[in-house]
Design an enzyme around this catalytic site. Structure first.
Site, PDB file in Angstrom:
ATOM      1  N   PRO A   1      -3.830  65.863  12.898  1.00  0.00           N
ATOM      2  CG  PRO A   1      -3.682  64.119  11.372  1.00  0.00           C
ATOM      3  CD  PRO A   1      -4.115  64.431  12.774  1.00  0.00           C
ATOM      4  CD  GLU A   2      -2.956  72.278  13.265  1.00  0.00           C
ATOM      5  OE1 GLU A   2      -2.956  73.350  12.651  1.00  0.00           O
ATOM      6  OE2 GLU A   2      -2.365  72.115  14.346  1.00  0.00           O
TER       7      GLU A   2
END
Length: 283
Positions: A2-3
Site C-alpha cells: 500500500p502506498e
C-alpha cells in the site's frame, strides 16, 4: 505494498471508530510481525484512549492519551479491518478469528479493529508522542507530497544533484514521503517524462511541473479509495477503484491512452521494480 493513497484511505475509514474511543482490550496474538512488537504492548494499549489518528508517509499514527503513539505499517499484505461498530455501515457482528489476525483491538464504542497480515511484513511499534519525529522510521522521511513543505522550489533543489533516474529519485522516501511504484509510474506518464532520464538532467521547469501532477494523481487515488491490487482493502473491507484509472501501470503491450498516440505501453525493470511507460509520450 500500500502506498500513500491506500494508507490515507484506511486512516479515513478508521478515524470515525477510533478517534475519541478507548481501547478496552488489546489482544496480541504473536510476538511480532516484520519486527518484534514492543514490550508489554497489550498492557500499554489496554485502557488507552485514541486522541488522534494521523498518517506520516505510509505509516498510520494513533496518538494515545497515555503520551504514546502507536505506529502501524501495513507491509505487503496487511489489512486493518473494522467490525461491530454500532453506527452506520459498520453495523455487523464480529467475524470469527482468522489465522492471520495478529492484533485485535476492541474499542469502547463496540468496534473491533483487526490487523490481519498473511505475509507478516507489517509492523507495529509504540513510542513517546513527543519523540515521534525522532523515531527511526519517521526521522528519515522527506516532506508529505500533499503538505505545504512540498513545493516547486523544494523539489528542484532536492533533485538538481541527483544522478539517478527520475523514477528512482521519486521513490526515495527521503525526498518525498509516501510515493510508491504505482503512482510514480502514473505521475511520470502524465508529466511526459521518461522514467530512465537522469533527475539532474531535467530542467527546473520540468521538475516544477511534477509537483501539481503528483498532487493530482494522489488526490484522485484517495478519492477512489486507493488501488486494490493483490491484498489491499479499505477499512470496511471494500475495494479501492483507482486501478481502473491506470494509464500505464500494468498495461504492458496495450495501446497508449493519449489521443493520437500510436505507441504501446512498455515495461522495463528499475531497481528491481517494474516501470511502465510510453516511449512516444515520455521523453
Amino acid at each position: 505494498m500500500p502506498e500513500l493513497p491506500e494508507v490515507e484511505t484506511v486512516r479515513r475509514g478508521l478515524s470515525p471508530v477510533m478517534e475519541g474511543a478507548q481501547i478496552v482490550r488489546a489482544d496480541i496474538r504473536r510476538e511480532g510481525l516484520r519486527w518484534p512488537f514492543p514490550d508489554r504492548m497489550a498492557d500499554r494499549l489496554t485502557g488507552a484512549r485514541v486522541q488522534r489518528l494521523g498518517r506520516r508517509s505510509k505509516y498510520l499514527l494513533a496518538d494515545l492519551d497515555t503520551g504514546e503513539t502507536l505506529i502501524t505499517h501495513l507491509g505487503m499484505s496487511g489489512r486493518l479491518l473494522i467490525s461491530g461498530h454500532p453506527l452506520g455501515k459498520f453495523h455487523h457482528d464480529h467475524p470469527a478469528p482468522e489465522k492471520h489476525d495478529h492484533v485485535v483491538l476492541d474499542m469502547g464504542n463496540g468496534a473491533r479493529v483487526t490487523f490481519n497480515d498473511p505475509r507478516r511484513f507489517g509492523a507495529m511499534d509504540l513510542c513517546e508522542t513527543s519523540g515521534l519525529e525522532g523515531h527511526k522510521l519517521i526521522r528519515v522521511l522527506g516532506p508529505e507530497p500533499l503538505g505545504n513543505a512540498f513545493d516547486e522550489r523544494y523539489l528542484v533543489d532536492a533533485l538538481k544533484h541527483r544522478n539517478s533516474p527520475i523514477k528512482t529519485a521519486l521513490l526515495d522516501q527521503g525526498i518525498i514521503a509516501g510515493l510508491g511504484n504505482i503512482y510514480v509510474c502514473e505521475v511520470l506518464f502524465r508529466a511526459g517524462i521518461h522514467p530512465a532520464r537522469k533527475a539532474s538532467r531535467l530542467s527546473s521547469a520540468r521538475i516544477s511541473r511534477l509537483v501539481p501532477v503528483i498532487r493530482d494523481v494522489l488526490g484522485e487515488a484517495i478519492e477512489s479509495g486507493g488501488s486494490s491490487l493483490n491484498d489491499y482493502r479499505q477499512a470496511d473491507g471494500e475495494l479501492g477503484y483507482f486501478q481502473h484509472n491506470f494509464r500505464v501501470y500494468g498495461r504492458e503491450g496495450q495501446p497508449c491512452v493519449t489521443q493520437g498516440c500510436a505507441g504501446k505501453i512498455r515495461r522495463i525493470t528499475q531497481s528491481g521494480r517494474s516501470t511502465f511507460y510510453c516511449a512516444q509520450c515520455q521523453r
